[in-house]
Design an enzyme around this catalytic site. Structure first.
Site, PDB file in Angstrom:
ATOM      1  N   LYS A 116       0.799  -1.203   0.015  1.00 12.15           N
ATOM      2  CA  LYS A 116      -0.004  -0.166   0.143  1.00 12.15           C
ATOM      3  C   LYS A 116       0.835   1.324  -0.156  1.00 12.15           C
ATOM      4  CE  LYS A 116      -4.143  -1.911   2.179  1.00 12.15           C
ATOM      5  NZ  LYS A 116      -3.967  -3.306   2.270  1.00 12.15           N
ATOM      6  N   GLU A 200      -3.430   7.193   7.392  1.00 17.09           N
ATOM      7  CA  GLU A 200      -4.384   7.961   6.295  1.00 17.09           C
ATOM      8  C   GLU A 200      -5.349   8.741   7.236  1.00 17.09           C
ATOM      9  OE1 GLU A 200      -6.320   5.199   3.586  1.00 17.09           O
ATOM     10  OE2 GLU A 200      -4.272   5.054   2.476  1.00 17.09           O
ATOM     11  N   HIS A 235     -14.816  -4.331   7.082  1.00 17.42           N
ATOM     12  CA  HIS A 235     -14.034  -4.112   6.026  1.00 17.42           C
ATOM     13  C   HIS A 235     -14.189  -5.430   4.802  1.00 17.42           C
ATOM     14  CE1 HIS A 235     -12.156  -0.748   7.962  1.00 17.42           C
ATOM     15  NE2 HIS A 235     -11.828  -1.413   9.057  1.00 17.42           N
ATOM     16  N   ARG A 292      -6.257  -8.622  -9.778  1.00 10.97           N
ATOM     17  CA  ARG A 292      -6.748 -10.221  -9.737  1.00 10.97           C
ATOM     18  C   ARG A 292      -8.291  -9.851 -10.068  1.00 10.97           C
ATOM     19  NH1 ARG A 292      -9.839  -9.964  -5.205  1.00 10.97           N
ATOM     20  NH2 ARG A 292      -9.059  -9.139  -3.344  1.00 10.97           N
TER      21      ARG A 292
END
Length: 493
Positions: A116, A200, A235, A292
């Site tokens: 990330k 973040e 999530h 993917r």
């Protein structure tokens, strides 16, 4: 054209890939853990072999075993499906080195998007919007504290290598930051073997909107529009749909362009998904790229009238993209719900056991992708998702009503599944209005709980009418009365 494909996966995605192979006249080989040698997906394949491993789950995570299986079977290509090795650059590289085609992106693209932190840096260079944050090499608590103060609370702490919500914590105030860092590090190390973190800015009431992209070896890249995946629990996506509700054409084009730029920046080939978070004010930020096929790819297939797996195989065979951007037009609306062996009314407790009966719904506009049937074993070794039910209609209202009806027809004996919970989500007024966010399920937790009083009333109505358990239909878009089958525990839905 590729003539034989080894599928190193299991469950519904293995069956999904095998069906397209059969339509294309391609020999399909299933590589599975020994414990699943006789599992339901086997019947969709031409051949099958065992991945050697002492542990069922690790069998699907062993790059060497997959390459060995491909060589033993004579497969020309490997399709990793999703999960397991699907986003491992070393599998793509091992296939290349062995002269086996990998049905997915190049190893370099997987590597670029696998972290990330690296992905954020790359997106910043490409001009793709990213959430304000910190992803530097200095991983000290002191540096994180200083950066969090600059960014401003609330702060989202995330594992740099991984996904699925693991290693992800929210610190709303400065005193919460250190415990969040410590907890996220532990989870990240356990899940990914990498305790590096990033910060973040936490966006309140965001939506999760992703753009499907596709590229070929000639450098051509298109986007295949958006999917709204905001209905999530911890999530993990629960319901996905396309087109996204309450979504302007101008925003659709801007996000599609950003997704193409992200893919072009890493030389992307084959299918991928660029995920964004969307703020209530209409700003969007890069979240991550999944290199993917996605679990929710059927909704894109239904609104565009295409087969993404077929396109994956054609691109891996060296063919150009089968469509130009102008060829891709959204028509109607599709929505998908994931069927899990879990009990939503008992803290979503995973279920285990033998499926004594598995009756999937049918009817106009209904598609069911499943990897189980009567006699299948639901074990502790794997994710408890049994199937996906996808509904297509001319409008969002119509497709939601169709999915609600279809979920009411699903009958499973042996384990409890979450279909009644999904139906309650679909009939929530806020959901029906398209007012969704990633916090929807948590915010409406109380109103989504099962109401026992309605079940008693439904049972009384059934007994008094002598209906024998017959379900009422959904008419004019209205919900059917609660079904007695919703309350019969592990022998029902």
């Amino acid at each position: 054209m590729i003539r034989s494909v080894l599928v190193a996966n299991r469950g519904e995605i293995a069956s999904r890939i095998a069906r397209t192979c059969r339509e294309m006249g391609i020999r399909s080989i299933l590589a599975s853990a020994e414990i699943e040698a006789g599992a339901w997906p086997r019947r969709n394949f031409d051949e099958a072999l065992i991945l050697d491993s002492s542990d069922p789950r690790s069998a699907y995570l062993d790059v060497g075993a997959v390459i060995d299986a491909a060589k033993r079977s004579g497969a020309e290509a490997v399709h990793p499906g999703y999960g397991f090795l699907s986003e491992r650059a070393d599998l793509a590289a091992a296939c290349r080195d062995a002269g086996i085609r990998f049905i997915g992106p190049p190893a370099a693209a997987i590597e670029a998007m696998g972290s990330k932190a690296r992905a954020r840096s790359l997106m910043e260079k490409l001009g793709v919007p990213v959430v304000p944050g910190y992803h530097g090499d200095d991983q000290s608590d002191e540096r994180f504290g200083a950066e969090a103060a600059k960014i401003g609370y609330p702060i989202l702490v995330k594992a740099s290598a991984g996904g699925g919500g693991k290693g992800m914590k929210i610190a709303r105030t400065e005193p919460e930051l250190l415990p969040s860092l410590q907890s996220a590090r532990r989870e990240a190390a356990k899940a990914f073997g990498d305790e590096r973190l990033l910060l973040e800015k936490y966006v309140e009431e965001p939506r999760h909107v992703e753009i499907q992209i596709f590229g070929d070896e000639n450098g051509e890249i298109v986007h295949l529009y958006e999917r709204d995946c905001s209905i999530q629990r911890r999530h993990q996506k629960v319901i996905e749909e396309s087109p996204a509700p309450r979504f302007s054409e101008e925003l659709r084009q801007r996000m599609g362009t950003a997704a193409i730029e992200a893919a072009r920046g890493v030389g992307y080939v084959n299918a991928g998904t660029v995920e964004f978070i969307l703020t209530p004010s209409g700003e969007f930020y890069f979240l991550e790229m999944n290199t993917r096929l996605q679990v929710e790819h059927p909704v894109t297939e239904m609104v565009l009238g295409i087969d993404l797996v077929r396109a994956q195989i054609e691109i891996a065979s060296g063919r150009p993209l089968p469509w130009k951007q102008a060829d891709l037009v959204q028509r109607g609306h599709a929505i998908e719900a994931r069927i899990y062996a879990e009990d939503p009314d008992e803290q979503f407790l995973p279920q285990m056991g033998t499926l004594l009966r598995f009756d999937a719904p049918a009817g106009p506009g209904i598609r069911v992708d499943s990897g189980v049937g009567a006699g299948s074993e639901v074990t502790m070794h794997f994710d408890p998702m049994l199937a996906k039910v996808i509904a297509f209609g001319a409008t969002r209202e119509g497709s939601v009503a169709r999915l609600h009806r279809a979920l009411g027809e699903m009958v499973v004996f042996g384990v409890t599944i979450n279909s009644s919970y999904l139906r309650r989500i679909l009939r929530h007024p806020r959901f029906m209005a398209g007012e969704v966010s990633t916090g929807f399920l948590a915010e409406h937790e109380a109103s989504l709980r099962r109401d026992p009083s309605l079940e008693v009333a439904a049972l009384a109505a059934v007994l008094s009418s002598g209906a024998g358990g017959k379900r009422a239909a959904v008419e004019d878009g209205r919900a059917a009365p609660p079904s007695v089958w919703d309350s019969v525990g592990p022998w029902g839905r």
